[in-house]
Enzyme design. Structure first.
Site, short mmCIF file in Angstrom:
data_model
loop_
_atom_site.label_atom_id
_atom_site.label_comp_id
_atom_site.label_asym_id
_atom_site.label_seq_id
_atom_site.Cartn_x
_atom_site.Cartn_y
_atom_site.Cartn_z
N ASP A 143 -0.21 -2.64 12.13
CA ASP A 143 0.36 -3.84 12.76
C ASP A 143 0.00 -4.09 14.23
O ASP A 143 -0.46 -5.15 14.57
CB ASP A 143 1.89 -3.79 12.69
CG ASP A 143 2.40 -3.59 11.27
OD1 ASP A 143 1.60 -3.43 10.34
OD2 ASP A 143 3.64 -3.59 11.10
N TRP A 147 0.83 -1.23 0.00
CA TRP A 147 0.00 0.00 0.00
C TRP A 147 0.85 1.25 0.00
O TRP A 147 0.43 2.29 -0.53
CB TRP A 147 -1.11 -0.03 1.04
CG TRP A 147 -0.81 0.09 2.51
CD1 TRP A 147 0.32 -0.24 3.16
CD2 TRP A 147 -1.75 0.57 3.50
NE1 TRP A 147 0.17 -0.03 4.51
CE2 TRP A 147 -1.09 0.48 4.75
CE3 TRP A 147 -3.05 1.05 3.48
CZ2 TRP A 147 -1.70 0.86 5.94
CZ3 TRP A 147 -3.65 1.43 4.68
CH2 TRP A 147 -2.99 1.34 5.88
N GLU A 182 7.01 9.47 9.54
CA GLU A 182 6.14 8.30 9.48
C GLU A 182 4.86 8.53 10.31
O GLU A 182 3.77 8.24 9.85
CB GLU A 182 6.93 7.08 10.00
CG GLU A 182 6.23 5.74 9.77
CD GLU A 182 7.08 4.56 10.22
OE1 GLU A 182 8.18 4.76 10.78
OE2 GLU A 182 6.63 3.41 10.02
#
Ligand code: DGY
Length: 418
Positions: A163, A35, A390
């Site tokens: 995750d 992705w 991030e």
């Protein structure tokens, strides 16, 4: 603005390898991620259409013959990542992981086609990708919903893309961790352990991986034997939108797509049936343990991106979204901050992620343009202030994880061009 635009473009160019782009240059993710690559292609489409197309062509080079597109492609056998190709031991043309990720690529193709003009030879290549995307989406219905419920399952937390979200705490607590499990994480060499998943999470991730490898990743078997099987709202919302966007492109270009077309209504109705009127929420469902996962995750709001045809529910969900981060300076936190599992800086347990904001922005454009634009300007401000990282704290805006993060830069380019 234009300085930052150039910086965003340079991040993508500097992270680019032979035809594909790393999620970051700080060694945390030395491969091509599914992705991430889709977002990255959208970013390139604003200044280099060739790179955009090649990025996706590279991704589909790793597609398995059954249709699955792996979540990681190891174009280079870099041993500094764990789990690398040696652990996974699979892939066809390209060594890869044996699981997948949200198939956002379909929606990215639609956005690219809506936004740009392509030459006929570029169009031919794009429609080739569309056909491969069709096989990919059909794979989900075939192997991840074998009982024909309308919802597809993820069989590993890595498939969600989020995750270590608290969403997975309960299902993972039921996993029997393999005895004498031995492995060496590499993420902690380049990132602080405060912001990464815990050892207990990795023990589960690797136990599942080993189980799948033992079964040779046979998709006919994995659904039934996996110790993790969740129908996730976020994933199914992205999937439903992917199916709708595929049908939209296919219809316009005379590509046969009747199977997916037929399934859309079933998936939409099934998703709507998960709406919980009492607390105005959508909650994921642990299929294996038959348990609703009542975790206030931002991904539950991805239902807005799925464009379900139910104004009343959409409006209620929008009201709830407006309250989600009412006490924080920065939004949207991946988990609602008053939840007991919220952690300000730990990966998917609290931080703000640019792709989540972008998904909600896109989902709201027609339903509540004022809120959509507020999200857009807030997200752009965050990157102006703190650069392309991030993830970020919702309290202070402090960036964490990798810097020069490709999808933040790519989605910045989409937001400023929208
Ligand atoms: C990682 O290595 O942390 C990735 O998120 C797995 O996909």
């Amino acid at each position: 603005m234009s300085l930052l635009k150039r910086e965003a473009e340079n991040i993508l160019l500097n992270n680019r390898r032979e035809g594909y782009t790393l999620p970051t240059n700080n060694k945390l993710y030395p491969a091509q991620w599914n992705w991430d690559s889709a977002y990255i292609a959208l970013g390139y489409s604003y200044f280099n259409k060739e790179y955009a197309i090649v990025e996706l062509e590279k991704l589909f080079e790793g597609q398995w013959s059954d249709g699955m597109v792996p979540h990681i492609l190891f174009h280079h056998k870099d041993e500094n990542y764990f789990p690398n190709h040696n652990t996974w031991q699979c892939g066809e043309k390209i060594p890869s992981s044996g699981i997948t990720q949200p198939p956002i690529v379909s929606s990215i193709l639609k956005l690219m086609l809506d936004k740009h003009e392509f030459s006929s030879s570029e169009m031919e290549r794009i429609l080739n990708l569309v056909k491969k995307t069709k096989n990919y989406l059909e794979w989900f219905y075939k192997y991840r919903d074998p009982n024909d419920t309308g919802l597809v399952s993820i069989l590993h937390p890595w498939e969600s893309g989020t995750d270590n979200s608290p969403l997975w705490d309960f299902p993972l607590s039921k996993i029997l961790i393999e005895e004498n499990l031995e492995y060496k994480r590499r993420d902690l060499d380049v990132s602080s352990s405060d912001v990464r998943p815990l050892k207990r999470d990795y023990d589960c991730y690797i136990t599942l991986l080993n189980q799948f490898r033992n079964e040779k990743y046979n998709p006919e078997k994995l659904y039934d034997i996996s110790m993790f099987n969740v129908a996730d709202i976020g994933f199914n919302s992205l999937f439903l939108k992917a199916c709708k966007d595929l049908v939209y492109i296919a219809t316009k270009n005379n590509i046969e797509c009747t199977f997916i077309q037929k399934k859309i209504t079933q998936t939409e109705n099934k998703l709507i049936s998960l709406y919980n009127k009492g607390d105005n929420s959508f909650y994921s469902y642990d299929v294996l343990n038959k348990q609703t996962l009542e975790i206030p995750s931002i991904t539950n709001y991805f239902i807005l991106f799925a464009d379900i045809q139910n104004k009343e529910i959409n409006n209620s969900i929008i009201q709830s979204l407006k309250m989600y981060n009412s006490n924080e300076k920065y939004f949207f936190s991946s988990i609602k901050p008053d939840n007991k599992y919220f952690e300000e800086i730990r990966y998917w347990r609290g931080p703000v992620w640019i792709n989540c904001n972008w998904i909600l922005y896109k989902g709201l454009l027609e339903k509540d343009p004022e809120l959509a634009n507020k999200i857009k300007s807030h997200t752009l401000d965050l990157m102006h202030e703190k650069d392309f990282h991030e993830y970020y704290s919702c309290k202070s805006g402090t960036p964490y994880g990798a810097n020069n993060f490709s999808w933040s830069a790519a989605l910045y380019l989409d937001l400023i061009n929208d």
